[in-house]
Design a protein around this motif. Structure first.
Motif, PDB file in Angstrom:
ATOM      1  N   MET A 271       0.677   5.991   3.325  1.00 51.27           N
ATOM      2  CA  MET A 271       0.531   5.716   1.898  1.00 51.27           C
ATOM      3  C   MET A 271       0.962   4.296   1.525  1.00 51.27           C
ATOM      4  O   MET A 271       0.554   3.790   0.482  1.00 51.27           O
ATOM      5  CB  MET A 271       1.306   6.743   1.067  1.00 51.27           C
ATOM      6  N   ALA A 272       1.762   3.651   2.359  1.00 57.32           N
ATOM      7  CA  ALA A 272       2.044   2.233   2.123  1.00 57.32           C
ATOM      8  C   ALA A 272       0.770   1.431   2.351  1.00 57.32           C
ATOM      9  O   ALA A 272       0.413   0.550   1.560  1.00 57.32           O
ATOM     10  CB  ALA A 272       3.162   1.746   3.039  1.00 57.32           C
ATOM     11  N   VAL A 273       0.073   1.743   3.450  1.00 58.52           N
ATOM     12  CA  VAL A 273      -1.180   1.055   3.768  1.00 58.52           C
ATOM     13  C   VAL A 273      -2.233   1.368   2.709  1.00 58.52           C
ATOM     14  O   VAL A 273      -2.915   0.465   2.201  1.00 58.52           O
ATOM     15  CB  VAL A 273      -1.670   1.464   5.165  1.00 58.52           C
ATOM     16  N   ALA A 274      -2.376   2.640   2.343  1.00 56.54           N
ATOM     17  CA  ALA A 274      -3.384   3.034   1.362  1.00 56.54           C
ATOM     18  C   ALA A 274      -3.096   2.429  -0.004  1.00 56.54           C
ATOM     19  O   ALA A 274      -4.011   1.981  -0.707  1.00 56.54           O
ATOM     20  CB  ALA A 274      -3.443   4.558   1.260  1.00 56.54           C
ATOM     21  N   SER A 275      -1.830   2.390  -0.395  1.00 55.99           N
ATOM     22  CA  SER A 275      -1.466   1.834  -1.703  1.00 55.99           C
ATOM     23  C   SER A 275      -1.832   0.365  -1.792  1.00 55.99           C
ATOM     24  O   SER A 275      -2.423  -0.090  -2.785  1.00 55.99           O
ATOM     25  CB  SER A 275       0.030   2.021  -1.955  1.00 55.99           C
ATOM     26  N   LEU A 276      -1.496  -0.397  -0.759  1.00 52.91           N
ATOM     27  CA  LEU A 276      -1.791  -1.826  -0.795  1.00 52.91           C
ATOM     28  C   LEU A 276      -3.293  -2.072  -0.697  1.00 52.91           C
ATOM     29  O   LEU A 276      -3.846  -2.905  -1.434  1.00 52.91           O
ATOM     30  CB  LEU A 276      -1.055  -2.549   0.328  1.00 52.91           C
ATOM     31  N   ALA A 277      -3.976  -1.354   0.190  1.00 51.92           N
ATOM     32  CA  ALA A 277      -5.420  -1.557   0.354  1.00 51.92           C
ATOM     33  C   ALA A 277      -6.168  -1.291  -0.942  1.00 51.92           C
ATOM     34  O   ALA A 277      -7.167  -1.951  -1.243  1.00 51.92           O
ATOM     35  CB  ALA A 277      -5.958  -0.650   1.460  1.00 51.92           C
ATOM     36  N   THR A 278      -5.685  -0.357  -1.735  1.00 51.59           N
ATOM     37  CA  THR A 278      -6.360   0.008  -2.977  1.00 51.59           C
ATOM     38  C   THR A 278      -5.932  -0.854  -4.156  1.00 51.59           C
ATOM     39  O   THR A 278      -6.768  -1.332  -4.931  1.00 51.59           O
ATOM     40  CB  THR A 278      -6.088   1.485  -3.317  1.00 51.59           C
ATOM     41  N   LEU A 279      -4.646  -1.082  -4.319  1.00 56.90           N
ATOM     42  CA  LEU A 279      -4.123  -1.676  -5.544  1.00 56.90           C
ATOM     43  C   LEU A 279      -4.121  -3.193  -5.556  1.00 56.90           C
ATOM     44  O   LEU A 279      -4.036  -3.802  -6.619  1.00 56.90           O
ATOM     45  CB  LEU A 279      -2.698  -1.157  -5.800  1.00 56.90           C
ATOM     46  N   VAL A 280      -4.204  -3.837  -4.378  1.00 52.50           N
ATOM     47  CA  VAL A 280      -4.238  -5.295  -4.370  1.00 52.50           C
ATOM     48  C   VAL A 280      -5.482  -5.762  -5.115  1.00 52.50           C
ATOM     49  O   VAL A 280      -6.573  -5.256  -4.914  1.00 52.50           O
ATOM     50  CB  VAL A 280      -4.210  -5.846  -2.926  1.00 52.50           C
ATOM     51  N   GLY A 281      -5.286  -6.694  -6.035  1.00 52.31           N
ATOM     52  CA  GLY A 281      -6.413  -7.202  -6.806  1.00 52.31           C
ATOM     53  C   GLY A 281      -6.810  -6.330  -7.977  1.00 52.31           C
ATOM     54  O   GLY A 281      -7.828  -6.576  -8.616  1.00 52.31           O
ATOM     55  N   MET A 282      -6.018  -5.302  -8.290  1.00 55.48           N
ATOM     56  CA  MET A 282      -6.278  -4.485  -9.468  1.00 55.48           C
ATOM     57  C   MET A 282      -5.230  -4.769 -10.529  1.00 55.48           C
ATOM     58  O   MET A 282      -4.176  -5.334 -10.249  1.00 55.48           O
ATOM     59  CB  MET A 282      -6.262  -2.992  -9.101  1.00 55.48           C
ATOM     60  N   SER A 283      -5.529  -4.390 -11.750  1.00 52.41           N
ATOM     61  CA  SER A 283      -4.542  -4.581 -12.817  1.00 52.41           C
ATOM     62  C   SER A 283      -3.364  -3.640 -12.595  1.00 52.41           C
ATOM     63  O   SER A 283      -3.502  -2.592 -11.960  1.00 52.41           O
ATOM     64  CB  SER A 283      -5.178  -4.306 -14.180  1.00 52.41           C
ATOM     65  N   GLY A 284      -2.213  -4.022 -13.094  1.00 57.21           N
ATOM     66  CA  GLY A 284      -1.020  -3.210 -12.905  1.00 57.21           C
ATOM     67  C   GLY A 284      -0.262  -3.597 -11.653  1.00 57.21           C
ATOM     68  O   GLY A 284      -0.739  -4.389 -10.830  1.00 57.21           O
ATOM     69  N   ALA A 285       0.910  -3.030 -11.520  1.00 52.46           N
ATOM     70  CA  ALA A 285       1.792  -3.374 -10.410  1.00 52.46           C
ATOM     71  C   ALA A 285       1.303  -2.751  -9.112  1.00 52.46           C
ATOM     72  O   ALA A 285       0.703  -1.677  -9.106  1.00 52.46           O
ATOM     73  CB  ALA A 285       3.214  -2.902 -10.703  1.00 52.46           C
ATOM     74  N   ILE A 286       1.557  -3.466  -8.019  1.00 54.63           N
ATOM     75  CA  ILE A 286       1.327  -2.890  -6.690  1.00 54.63           C
ATOM     76  C   ILE A 286       2.583  -2.119  -6.327  1.00 54.63           C
ATOM     77  O   ILE A 286       3.649  -2.697  -6.135  1.00 54.63           O
ATOM     78  CB  ILE A 286       1.042  -3.989  -5.650  1.00 54.63           C
TER      79      ILE A 286
END
Length: 458
Positions: A271-286
């Protein structure tokens, strides 16, 4: 109709975090709308595609937690592509071309030298049957191009022809077909390039939405007319930004850059990998998201940045630490047992040390410190040795438990007058060999009386 999405990797290498971003966007979008998720292996490249890579891709997706409703392989579906090819030929939309790669390259360079766009001029359409036979007699085999609908009946005279779609990520998009070459669908050796099999499969499998990298925007403008020519429903398209390294370089399966396989072997949490892969470049905090359902709730496609996102390994380390520090014993239990932590007190051990672990496997360091024989009395000055002797004498009788540390240090403070660092540091050094680490109140019962006494010099 059930929304159906797909992830379509080529099994020519290990997938990396950029590939995973695409897989997650499709999987999470499907989950959000109660749809289905298809894993399709684009394995028409006979030389580079292997079953070993395909199996590893399935393993990597399962490690992340991505579940597939169906797995298909293009290598088993060639008859569908052959039928589509026959239809396009009957419609006069697929035509043979005989230029070699070198000849095409020279044409592009001549056009560029004249300040013209390097668009294929459809010279092959002007070949007579006799000329084609002569070329084939020379040993040339044709590659086949799709005739784009950017003319009014005479392919030699193109006109501006706009293809429009509302992109799930980028909003309204337009591609002018007059600015593009007719795409090659079949190579000279008869093998299919990516485009035709992908379109045929999307139609046959009922793919309703296609989310992929923004390097495919122009491809979408080309593919929509092919969908329509084959009488297939055109999916909705979304094009997300790409991930680069911190230095701005693109990621590649061939180099193994940031492969999911390597990240798993390096001890990162899925989930660390999935969180970064998804949230990088999106609005809101990573932030480290606990599970894929919670991550799905964060996915808003039209909030994805238009510019490339850089993958910072330091961010992955931060997210991993967040997950490990809050990890319940049940999630770490099996790995702790594999590390050789005694099962009878593994839960207490994990609660004591997890705040000092960046990855679960870091618990091995504290396993050795707690249970090992390598920690001995610290060589100090005479005053420190006297203090440790006093500490040994002051150690409360009976089993050591969570209250022992406070009781013990309270007695020592009264007997020696020491307090603060001068009280705690000599004990920490003697008991662990380090000047930092977990709270000793939690470690002391695990170290136990016998080891504690021995480490104090007794």
């Amino acid at each position: 109709m059930t929304p159906t999405l797909r992830f379509a990797p080529s099994p020519t290498g290990y997938i990396h975090i950029g590939n995973l971003r695409t897989a997650l966007f499709n999987f999470l979008y499907a989950r959000n709308c109660g749809g289905a998720f298809v894993l399709r292996f684009d394995d028409t490249d006979r030389e580079r595609s292997t079953r070993q890579f395909a199996d590893r891709i399935e393993t990597d997706l399962a490690w992340i937690g991505i579940e597939t409703d169906r797995v298909v392989r293009q290598s088993e579906r060639t008859h569908l592509y052959d039928a589509a090819t026959a239809r396009l030929k009957r419609l006069g939309l697929l035509y043979p071309c005989y230029e070699s790669a070198d000849e095409l390259d020279r044409k592009r360079k001549r056009l560029a030298a004249r300040g013209l766009p390097p668009i294929y001029g459809r010279e092959a359409l002007r070949l007579s049957d006799d000329e084609k036979q002569a070329l084939e007699a020379e040993g040339r085999t044709p590659h086949w191009r799709f005739l784009l609908p950017n003319h009014d009946g005479d392919p030699a005279v193109t006109r501006r022809t706009e293809i429009h779609w509302h992109d799930l990520v980028r909003g309204p998009q337009t591609v002018d077909l007059a600015s593009l070459s007719d795409p090659v669908l079949i190579r000279g050796d008869g093998s299919y390039l990516y485009t035709l099999p992908s379109i045929v499969d999307d139609g046959d499998l009922g793919i309703s939405d296609v989310i992929r990298g923004d390097d495919h925007v122009t491809n979408t403008g080309v593919q929509i007319p092919i969908f329509e020519a084959l009488g297939l429903a055109v999916p909705r398209f979304g094009h997300h930004n790409l991930i680069t390294t911190i230095g701005g370089e693109g990621l590649s399966k061939r180099t193994g850059a940031l492969s999911i396989r390597q990240l798993a072997e390096d001890g990162y949490e899925p989930m660390a990998v999935a969180s970064l892969a998804t949230l990088v470049g999106m609005s809101g905090a990573i932030e480290a998201v606990a599970d894929l359902d919670a991550l799905a709730a964060r996915v808003v496609l039209d909030e994805v940045s238009a510019s490339a996102s850089k993958f910072d390994p330091a961010e992955l380390d931060r997210l991993n630490e967040e997950l490990v520090h809050s990890m319940a014993f049940e999630a770490a239990r099996d790995r702790l047992f594999e590390l050789g932590v005694p099962q009878e007190d593994a839960e207490a051990f994990w609660e004591a040390v997890k705040a000092n672990c960046a990855r679960v496997r870091d618990a091995a360091v504290w396993r050795d410190i707690v249970y090992g024989d390598g920690v001995g009395a610290v060589e100090g000055n005479e005053e420190d040795r006297a203090f440790l002797a006093a500490a040994r004498d002051a150690l409360p009788q009976g089993d050591l438990d969570s209250t022992t540390w406070k009781t013990w240090t309270g007695i020592l403070k009264d007997r020696t007058g020491r307090k603060g660092r001068s009280l705690f540091m000599p004990l920490r050094l003697a008991l662990t060999g380090l000047d930092h680490g977990p709270e000793l109140a939690g470690l002391l019962p695990l170290i136990g009386r016998e080891r504690t006494v021995a480490r104090l010099g007794g």
